[in-house]
Design a protein around this motif. Structure first.
Motif, mmCIF file in Angstrom:
data_model
loop_
_atom_site.group_PDB
_atom_site.id
_atom_site.type_symbol
_atom_site.label_atom_id
_atom_site.label_comp_id
_atom_site.label_asym_id
_atom_site.label_seq_id
_atom_site.Cartn_x
_atom_site.Cartn_y
_atom_site.Cartn_z
ATOM 1 N N GLU A 83 0.837 -1.212 0.000
ATOM 2 C CA GLU A 83 0.000 0.000 0.000
ATOM 3 C C GLU A 83 0.869 1.257 0.000
ATOM 4 O O GLU A 83 0.601 2.208 -0.737
ATOM 5 N N VAL A 84 1.937 1.259 0.809
ATOM 6 C CA VAL A 84 2.864 2.402 0.848
ATOM 7 C C VAL A 84 3.478 2.603 -0.539
ATOM 8 O O VAL A 84 3.590 3.734 -1.021
ATOM 9 N N SER A 85 3.845 1.502 -1.191
ATOM 10 C CA SER A 85 4.435 1.573 -2.528
ATOM 11 C C SER A 85 3.465 2.216 -3.519
ATOM 12 O O SER A 85 3.837 3.091 -4.307
ATOM 13 N N THR A 86 2.209 1.796 -3.466
ATOM 14 C CA THR A 86 1.189 2.349 -4.364
ATOM 15 C C THR A 86 1.028 3.853 -4.144
ATOM 16 O O THR A 86 0.909 4.631 -5.090
ATOM 17 N N ARG A 87 1.062 4.258 -2.860
ATOM 18 C CA ARG A 87 0.875 5.687 -2.569
ATOM 19 C C ARG A 87 2.076 6.510 -3.044
ATOM 20 O O ARG A 87 1.914 7.621 -3.553
ATOM 21 N N PHE A 88 3.282 5.960 -2.873
ATOM 22 C CA PHE A 88 4.462 6.655 -3.409
ATOM 23 C C PHE A 88 4.362 6.753 -4.931
ATOM 24 O O PHE A 88 4.706 7.774 -5.520
ATOM 25 N N ALA A 89 3.896 5.687 -5.583
ATOM 26 C CA ALA A 89 3.799 5.690 -7.050
ATOM 27 C C ALA A 89 2.855 6.790 -7.522
ATOM 28 O O ALA A 89 3.117 7.471 -8.519
ATOM 29 N N THR A 90 1.759 6.992 -6.798
ATOM 30 C CA THR A 90 0.807 8.048 -7.158
ATOM 31 C C THR A 90 1.472 9.420 -7.060
ATOM 32 O O THR A 90 1.369 10.249 -7.965
ATOM 33 N N VAL A 91 2.202 9.650 -5.943
ATOM 34 C CA VAL A 91 2.890 10.931 -5.751
ATOM 35 C C VAL A 91 3.953 11.121 -6.830
ATOM 36 O O VAL A 91 4.081 12.200 -7.408
ATOM 37 N N GLU A 92 4.704 10.048 -7.130
ATOM 38 C CA GLU A 92 5.778 10.149 -8.129
ATOM 39 C C GLU A 92 5.226 10.501 -9.513
ATOM 40 O O GLU A 92 5.833 11.282 -10.248
ATOM 41 N N SER A 93 4.080 9.944 -9.866
ATOM 42 C CA SER A 93 3.533 10.240 -11.192
ATOM 43 C C SER A 93 3.087 11.696 -11.271
ATOM 44 O O SER A 93 3.229 12.338 -12.301
ATOM 45 N N VAL A 94 2.591 12.248 -10.162
ATOM 46 C CA VAL A 94 2.212 13.667 -10.131
ATOM 47 C C VAL A 94 3.464 14.533 -10.244
ATOM 48 O O VAL A 94 3.502 15.512 -10.988
ATOM 49 N N GLU A 95 4.529 14.145 -9.509
ATOM 50 C CA GLU A 95 5.773 14.920 -9.541
ATOM 51 C C GLU A 95 6.392 14.910 -10.939
ATOM 52 O O GLU A 95 6.939 15.918 -11.379
ATOM 53 N N LEU A 96 6.298 13.769 -11.629
ATOM 54 C CA LEU A 96 6.839 13.698 -12.982
ATOM 55 C C LEU A 96 6.071 14.624 -13.915
ATOM 56 O O LEU A 96 6.638 15.234 -14.813
ATOM 57 N N ALA A 97 4.757 14.740 -13.675
ATOM 58 C CA ALA A 97 3.921 15.544 -14.560
ATOM 59 C C ALA A 97 4.020 17.032 -14.240
ATOM 60 O O ALA A 97 3.812 17.876 -15.104
ATOM 61 N N ALA A 98 4.388 17.375 -13.014
ATOM 62 C CA ALA A 98 4.260 18.751 -12.530
ATOM 63 C C ALA A 98 5.273 19.768 -13.068
ATOM 64 O O ALA A 98 4.882 20.879 -13.413
ATOM 65 N N PRO A 99 6.592 19.446 -13.176
ATOM 66 C CA PRO A 99 7.569 20.529 -13.318
ATOM 67 C C PRO A 99 7.550 21.287 -14.631
ATOM 68 O O PRO A 99 8.312 22.208 -14.791
ATOM 69 N N VAL A 100 6.712 20.909 -15.587
ATOM 70 C CA VAL A 100 6.687 21.623 -16.866
ATOM 71 C C VAL A 100 6.027 22.992 -16.681
ATOM 72 O O VAL A 100 4.874 23.086 -16.287
ATOM 73 N N THR A 101 6.769 24.087 -16.939
ATOM 74 C CA THR A 101 6.176 25.422 -16.892
ATOM 75 C C THR A 101 6.266 26.034 -18.275
ATOM 76 O O THR A 101 7.308 25.992 -18.923
ATOM 77 N N LEU A 102 5.159 26.595 -18.746
ATOM 78 C CA LEU A 102 5.125 27.201 -20.077
ATOM 79 C C LEU A 102 4.987 28.707 -19.929
ATOM 80 O O LEU A 102 4.400 29.182 -18.950
ATOM 81 N N PRO A 103 5.513 29.485 -20.879
ATOM 82 C CA PRO A 103 5.302 30.941 -20.824
ATOM 83 C C PRO A 103 3.809 31.236 -20.917
ATOM 84 O O PRO A 103 3.081 30.557 -21.641
ATOM 85 N N VAL A 104 3.355 32.200 -20.144
ATOM 86 C CA VAL A 104 1.917 32.499 -20.075
ATOM 87 C C VAL A 104 1.664 33.871 -20.693
ATOM 88 O O VAL A 104 2.368 34.828 -20.390
ATOM 89 N N ARG A 105 0.671 33.971 -21.560
ATOM 90 C CA ARG A 105 0.298 35.263 -22.147
ATOM 91 C C ARG A 105 -0.386 36.134 -21.098
ATOM 92 O O ARG A 105 -1.077 35.612 -20.226
ATOM 93 N N PRO A 106 -0.291 37.460 -21.224
ATOM 94 C CA PRO A 106 -1.069 38.325 -20.339
ATOM 95 C C PRO A 106 -2.546 38.038 -20.511
ATOM 96 O O PRO A 106 -2.970 37.630 -21.611
ATOM 97 N N ARG A 107 -3.332 38.214 -19.439
ATOM 98 C CA ARG A 107 -4.763 37.929 -19.556
ATOM 99 C C ARG A 107 -5.419 38.908 -20.524
ATOM 100 O O ARG A 107 -5.029 40.076 -20.611
ATOM 101 N N ILE A 108 -6.408 38.407 -21.246
ATOM 102 C CA ILE A 108 -7.114 39.217 -22.251
ATOM 103 C C ILE A 108 -7.681 40.495 -21.615
ATOM 104 O O ILE A 108 -7.532 41.598 -22.144
ATOM 105 N N GLU A 109 -8.302 40.365 -20.431
ATOM 106 C CA GLU A 109 -8.911 41.526 -19.768
ATOM 107 C C GLU A 109 -7.895 42.646 -19.571
ATOM 108 O O GLU A 109 -8.187 43.816 -19.768
ATOM 109 N N ALA A 110 -6.674 42.271 -19.170
ATOM 110 C CA ALA A 110 -5.647 43.265 -18.913
ATOM 111 C C ALA A 110 -5.330 44.023 -20.184
ATOM 112 O O ALA A 110 -5.167 45.242 -20.188
ATOM 113 N N GLN A 111 -5.282 43.271 -21.316
ATOM 114 C CA GLN A 111 -4.979 43.934 -22.588
ATOM 115 C C GLN A 111 -6.064 44.929 -22.969
ATOM 116 O O GLN A 111 -5.802 46.015 -23.423
#
Lengths: 102, 102
Positions: free
Chosen positions: B70-98
Motif C-alpha cells: 500500500e505504501v508503494s502504491t501511494r508513493f507511485a501516485t505521488v511520483e507520477s504527479v511529480e513527474l507531470a508537474a515541473p513543466v512550466t510554459l510561458p503564459v500570455r497576459p490575460r485578455i482583460e488586462a490587454q
C-alpha cells in the motif's frame, strides 16, 4: 524473531548500490549523509529517518515506490515461511533402524 | 516537499484501524505502545521503530507485506504527479488586462 523493516530496507539499498557499481563514499556524498550512517543503514543497524531515506534513494535514482514494492515482496516471502513453519507432525522411526532392531 | 514514508505509514495504519472500528486505546494496548505514541505515528509526526511498527501491525492483524504494498502504491501516485508537474510554459497576459490597457 521476524525480519525487521530496517533489515529489508538496508538490503534493498545495498543491493541497488552494488548493482550500480557505486561505493559507499560516492552514494553517501550524493545523499549528503555520512559514510558511517549509510553503512549502518545498509547493514540494518540503524533506522533511517524518512528524510534521509528519501535522500539516499534519490542519490541512487531509486523511486521509493520501487523500494517499498521490493520490501513488500520480501516481507511476503518471510510471512509465507512463517505461516508454513509451525506445523509439526509425528515422525515414524526410520526403516533402517527397524531392520537393524529385527 | 515530497511526501515522506512516515506520512504514508501513518495514513495506512489509521485507515486500517478505522476500517476495523477500533479505538487508539484498544490498538495501543494490544500493541503495547502508549496511546500518545500510536497517535503521533498515525499523524505522521513520529518515526515508528521497526520493532514498534511490527507490533502495531500485528495488533491490527495487518501483514507488513500488505502495509508496504500500500505504501508503494501511494508513493507511485505521488511520483507520477511529480513527474507531470515541473513543466512550466510561458503564459500570455490575460485578455482583460490587454483590453483595459487599450
Amino acid at each position: 524473531m521476524a525480519v525487521l523493516l530496517r533489515a529489508h530496507l538496508g538490503d534493498v539499498i545495498r543491493e541497488s548500490r552494488k548493482e550500480q557499481g557505486r561505493t559507499l563514499r560516492d552514494v553517501s556524498a550524493a545523499a549528503r549523509v555520512s559514510l558511517g550512517y549509510l553503512s549502518e543503514v545498509e547493514r540494518g543497524e540503524k533506522e533511517a529517518s524518512s528524510e534521509l531515506l528519501a535522500s539516499i534513494c534519490d542519490a541512487l535514482e531509486l523511486p521509493l515506490s520501487r523500494v517499498f514494492a521490493e520490501v513488500s515482496t520480501r516481507f511476503a516471502t518471510v510471512e509465507s515461511v512463517e505461516l508454513a513453519a509451525p506445523v509439526t507432525l509425528p515422525v515414524r522411526p526410520r526403516i533402517e533402524a527397524q531392520v537393524t532392531a529385527a
